[in-house]
Write an enzyme that holds these catalytic residues in place. Sequence first.
Site, PDB file in Angstrom:
ATOM      1  N   THR A  72       3.202   4.575  -4.735  1.00 50.53           N
ATOM      2  CA  THR A  72       4.598   4.163  -4.693  1.00 50.53           C
ATOM      3  C   THR A  72       4.988   3.487  -6.005  1.00 50.53           C
ATOM      4  O   THR A  72       4.144   3.023  -6.757  1.00 50.53           O
ATOM      5  CB  THR A  72       4.869   3.224  -3.493  1.00 50.53           C
ATOM      6  OG1 THR A  72       4.386   3.833  -2.314  1.00 50.53           O
ATOM      7  CG2 THR A  72       6.325   2.897  -3.308  1.00 50.53           C
ATOM      8  N   ASP A  83       2.409   7.821   7.790  1.00 52.41           N
ATOM      9  CA  ASP A  83       2.858   6.452   8.099  1.00 52.41           C
ATOM     10  C   ASP A  83       3.221   6.301   9.579  1.00 52.41           C
ATOM     11  O   ASP A  83       3.461   5.186  10.041  1.00 52.41           O
ATOM     12  CB  ASP A  83       4.069   6.062   7.240  1.00 52.41           C
ATOM     13  CG  ASP A  83       3.657   5.506   5.880  1.00 52.41           C
ATOM     14  OD1 ASP A  83       2.448   5.360   5.640  1.00 52.41           O
ATOM     15  OD2 ASP A  83       4.553   5.213   5.061  1.00 52.41           O
TER      16      ASP A  83
HETATM   17  N1  GLU Z   1       4.253   4.908   2.494  1.00 60.35           N
HETATM   18  C1  GLU Z   1       4.301   3.493   2.305  1.00 60.35           C
HETATM   19  C2  GLU Z   1       5.523   2.888   2.959  1.00 60.35           C
HETATM   20  O1  GLU Z   1       6.513   3.539   3.083  1.00 60.35           O
HETATM   21  C3  GLU Z   1       4.286   3.137   0.884  1.00 60.35           C
HETATM   22  C4  GLU Z   1       3.015   3.512   0.254  1.00 60.35           C
HETATM   23  C5  GLU Z   1       2.494   2.526  -0.712  1.00 60.35           C
HETATM   24  O2  GLU Z   1       3.239   1.764  -1.326  1.00 60.35           O
HETATM   25  O3  GLU Z   1       1.283   2.492  -0.898  1.00 60.35           O
HETATM   26  O4  GLU Z   1       5.499   1.759   3.352  1.00 60.35           O
END
Ligand code: GLU
EC number: 2.3.2.2
Length: 619
Positions: free
Chosen positions: A414, A456
Amino acid sequence: MRAYRVGLTAAVVTAGLAAPATPVVAAEQVAAPPVSSSSTAVGHGGAVATVDATATAVGRDVLRRGGNAVDAAVAAAATLGVTEPFSAGIGGGGFFVYYDARSGRVHTIDGRESAPASTRQDTFVDPATGQPYPFGEARISGLSVGVPGTLLTWEAALRAWGTRSLAESLRPAIRVADKGFAVDATFRQQVRDNAAVFAQFAPTAQLFLPDGRAPEVGSTHRNPDLADTYRLISRRGVNAFYEGPIGADIAATVQRPPVTDTPTRPWPHPIRPGGLTTTDLARYELRFPAPTHSDYRGYDVYGMSTPSSGGTAVGEALNIMERFDLSRTPPAEALSVHLDASALAFADRNAYVGDGTHPRVLRELLSDQYAATRGEFEPGSALPKPTAPGNLAGPYGSGHPAVAATGGEEGKSTTNLTVADRWGNVVEYTLTIEQTGGNAMVVPGRGFLLNNELTDFSFVQQAGAPPDPNLPAPGKRPRSSMSPTIVLNDGKPFLAVGSPGGATIITTVLQILFNRIDRNMPLSEAVAAPRASQRNSNTPAAEPAFIADHESELVALGQPAFHSIAELGAATAIEFQDQRRLVAVAEPTRRGGGSAAVLRPAPDGPYGRLDDQTPAPPT
Ligand code: GLU
C-alpha cells in the site's frame, strides 16, 4: 454510461465518455522532473509528501504549473503506479479524502475493490477439504481479485474538484514509464520478496525479473506496456478500462491466470482461476460516503467510513483517549492509555465493522456516550488483552466474547500521499493492491499488477462467534484499515495524515495524532518516532526502538510484552501552521525513506505571507 454523484451536492459527473481535452505529449519532448528526497519540507505555496521522490517531484511540478491539490494527487498517484507498482496502481483500489477550501467541507471517495457477482460466502473455502485456503494460496489466485476502483477514483476526483483532465494527469507518469527510473533498494527488495510468485507468471517475470533476477539497484526500470495503457486511457477515457480492451484483458487474466509452463522456482499451491467478468467491471461504481467525524480536544477529525474501518477505529480510540488528560498524565501512563484505547477500538472494529454495517452502529461507535462506557479504566493499570467488544444499543450487539486480533495483518504494502495547494485544498489519499505485489499477476501487455484485495474478507465464520461483518458476498467490499485522515481546527486544516501497513495503518495514524496532539511533538518527530501496534492482542507488535524505550515501563503498568517488527507503516503528513506555513513530512527511514516537498521553501528568517488575494483555480 457511468454516472455518479459527489458528496451531497448535485454535481453529477460522468466518467469515460469524453475524449481527453489535451493531446498526450510525446515522451521524448519532456525532460524528467528533478528529484528531491528530503523527508521534511517547510514553506509555502503548496506541498506534497509521498513515499517516492519521483512521485513527489511530479506532484510538486503540477502545483508549480498552477494545478490544484487534486490534480497533483492524481498525477503523483499515477506515477506511483509506475515507481511503486507493488503497492499501488490501476489494478487496485483506495480511499481519497478531500478538504475543499471553498466550501470548508470534507469529501471522500470510496474506490475500494468490490467482489465479483460470482462471489460466494465460501469463496475462500477449499471444496476438497472444507477448510479455508491458506493465505498464500488464496492470494496467488484469480479468486482474490476485486474489481479495481483506482482509475475511476482519479477520474471522479479530477472531474469534481480538479482543473486538469485525466489525460494531462497521466502524462508525467507516462513519461516516467517510458524513460524509466533508477531502481532503488526498496524496489529491488520488493521484487526479491516476491521472486518465487512473480516467476509463476510469464508477464510478471518478464517485467520484474529480467534475466530471471530482481533488477539491480541503480539499473533503469522501464514499463512501456504501462505507458501504452495510460496512453490508451488518455485517448479513450476510463471506459477503455471498465468497458473496453483493458477490462477484457483483466477478466481474461483472472479467469485464465497467465501461468508460465516453465517456472524457474516451485510454487507449493495450485493457482486457481477466479470469476471476475467484464460485466463486473462495467458495473463497478464508486461510492461517496460522508466522512467519519470525531471531535478530539477541539479538533475535528475526519476519516474514511465503511468499507474502511479506519475512520471509526481511529475516531473511537481518540474518543476514549479524550476521557483522560493525557498531556498531564505521566508519559508511560499516557502511552498505556493510548494502547488500551487502540485495543478497545480494535475489539469493536473486529466485531462490528464491515461493508454494510448499519449507520446507527457506526454512529454509536463514534459517540462520546459509547466512549464513556469503553473508557472506564485506570491509566496506571492496563487492561487485560484481548478485551471484549462493547455492548451496542438495540439489536446490534452485546455479550460478544473477547477475541484476539488475528495475525498476518502487518503488511508493508500500500502507499499513501498527502497534498496541499496554495488555495488551501488538501488531499489525503491511500491506495493499494493489498499485499506487496498484489496477486502477482501482471495483466499481459498492460504493465500493471492485479490486486488480491478480496483476501481482506474473513474467509470463514468462526464457529460459535457472532455473525462476522466481513464475510464475502457478491458486490461487497472487503473491510479495509486504510485511514486517510484530515484534521480541522476551527474549520481550517490543521493536519492531514495517512499510512500503509494493513491493520497497523489504524495504529500508525492514531499514534501520529497522539504524538502530535497529546505529546506535542513537532510533526517530523511525531512521524519518525518508534511505533507500536496494539490491535487487541497480548502479543502486540512494536519496532525495536519502541521496545527499548518503553517496554519495561509499560509492562510495569500491566501491558503485555511486545513482539519485535522491523518497521510499522510508511506515513506521509502535512501540517498547516499560521500564515499558511506548511510542514510536509514523509518517513526519514521506513521503507527506504519518503520524500516531502514544498513549492517555496521557507527561508531561515521570518516567513513571508502568501498573497491572500490568490484566486481559486477554475473548477
Ligand atoms: N489491504 C489493506 C487494507 O485495505 C492494506 C494493505 C496494507 O497496507 O498492507 O487495509
